[in-house]
Scaffold this active site. Structure first.
Site, mmCIF file in Angstrom:
data_model
loop_
_atom_site.group_PDB
_atom_site.id
_atom_site.type_symbol
_atom_site.label_atom_id
_atom_site.label_comp_id
_atom_site.label_asym_id
_atom_site.label_seq_id
_atom_site.Cartn_x
_atom_site.Cartn_y
_atom_site.Cartn_z
ATOM 1 C CD GLU A 279 -3.017 -0.792 2.014
ATOM 2 O OE1 GLU A 279 -2.929 0.054 2.781
ATOM 3 O OE2 GLU A 279 -4.137 -1.723 2.226
ATOM 4 C CD GLU B 79 -4.135 -5.663 4.048
ATOM 5 O OE1 GLU B 79 -4.767 -4.991 4.594
ATOM 6 O OE2 GLU B 79 -3.281 -5.499 3.405
#
Length: 289
Positions: A122, A222
C-alpha cells in the site's frame, strides 16, 4: 449478479485442475505487542491448519521486522505452511535489511516455503514512495532471487484504487503479479451490496492490468468485514452477523476464484476489529464454506 458469474467463468477457464492459494494475513507481533517466537509461529500455523478449510498459506508483511523470516520459516517447514513473503519497501536502510533477511532465509532454508514475494504494501495508496522507485525495487528483489535460482513471482500489494491510477502503471509493468487490497466496508458499502462492490474492484483492477501487461494475474491479499466497530459512511455496519455474511458470500466465493488472503486471523481488540478468532483463538464466525 452478472459480474460474479463472469468472474467465475474467467477462473474456470484457467483450468479445471487449477489450485489457488488461500490463507490469512498474519501479524509478526503477539496481542501484547511482543514479537512472535518460533514457537508462537508454529502455534499460529497449526491453528490455521485446524480451521475449517485447513489453511496452509499465509501472507507476512515484512522479512526482517521482529526477525519474522528467521522465526517463521522453520515453523513453516515444520508445519507444511507456505508463505507470501513481504519485503518492506520504504526507507532504503530498511529495504536493505529486508532483502538481507530474505537472502539469509533462502540460503539457510531453500525456497520451497515461498509462494511469491511482495515488494511493498500500500505504498502507492499512501503516496509514501515514487512509483518509479518502487518499480526499481521490484526489479532489484527479482534479480536477487533469480540469482539464487528461484522462479517464484515478485510483485506488489496495493489498494485497488492505486492500481487503477494511471500514474502507477510502471509498477504493473514491473510486477509478475498484481495484488489488491479491497474493503467494501471502508468504501461505505452496505453488507447487501458488499459482494458487488468487492467484485467490481477486482474487475476494474483486472481491466487495467490486462491492458498494461496482459496475462498478469490479479490476487486479493486483503479484504474482510469487521465484527465490531463504528458504522462507516452511514451504511457499512460492523457486526458479527455482517462479518459472517461477508465471509460466506464473498470470501468463500473468492477462494475458489483466485489467490486470496483474508484480513486477519486473530482479533487484536482494535476498532474496527476484523479478526475471525478471538483473543483465546476461538472462532468469532463460522468459517465453514
Amino acid at each position: 449478479m452478472k459480474l460474479i458469474t463472469s468472474i467465475t467463468a474467467i477462473a474456470a477457464a484457467v483450468s479445471g485442475a487449477e489450485a489457488y492459494w488461500k490463507g490469512f494475513n498474519l501479524a509478526a507481533n503477539k496481542q501484547d505487542g511482543a514479537c512472535k517466537t518460533r514457537e508462537d509461529w508454529e502455534n499460529d500455523f497449526n491453528r490455521l491448519k485446524g480451521l475449517p478449510g485447513h489453511f496452509t498459506s499465509v501472507r507476512l508483511y515484512a522479512s526482517s521486522d521482529c526477525n519474522t523470516l528467521q522465526n517463521a520459516v522453520p515453523a513453516a517447514l515444520n508445519t507444511g505452511i507456505q508463505i507470501l513473503v513481504g519485503v518492506w519497501a520504504q526507507d532504503s536502510a530498511h529495504f536493505t535489511r529486508e532483502k538481507d533477511a530474505l537472502s539469509a532465509a533462502i540460503q539457510q532454508y531453500g525456497h520451497d516455503w515461498i509462494i511469491a514475494i511482495s515488494v511493498g504494501s500500500e505504498d502507492l495508496y499512501r503516496k509514501d514512495i515514487d512509483p518509479n522507485q518502487l518499480a526499481k525495487q521490484i526489479y532489484d528483489v527479482r534479480g536477487m532471487v533469480r540469482n539464487f535460482g528461484l522462479s517464484q513471482e515478485v510483485g506488489h500489494v496495493d489498494t485497488w484504487t492505486a492500481w487503477v491510477d494511471g500514474a502507477n502503471e510502471v509498477v504493473i509493468t514491473a510486477s509478475d503479479f498484481v495484488a489488491l487490497d479491497g474493503y467494501p466496508y471502508f468504501e461505505g458499502s452496505s453488507i447487501e451490496d458488499a459482494a458487488n462492490t468487492f467484485w467490481t474492484s477486482v474487475q476494474r483492477t483486472r481491466d487495467v492490468v490486462n491492458r498494461v501487461k496482459s496475462g498478469t494475474w490479479v490476487w486479493v491479499t486483503e479484504t474482510g468485514w469487521p465484527y465490531k466497530g463504528e458504522t462507516f459512511g452511514g451504511k457499512a455496519v460492523a457486526s458479527q452477523q455482517n462479518a459472517q455474511t461477508y465471509w460466506s458470500n464473498v470470501a468463500c466465493d473468492a477462494m475458489n476464484n483466485m489467490h486470496f488472503f483474508y484480513y486477519i486471523d486473530v482479533d487484536y481488540n482494535q476498532s474496527p476489529s476484523f479478526g475471525v478468532l478471538d483473543s483465546n483463538f476461538n472462532p468469532i464466525i463460522n468459517l465453514q464454506c
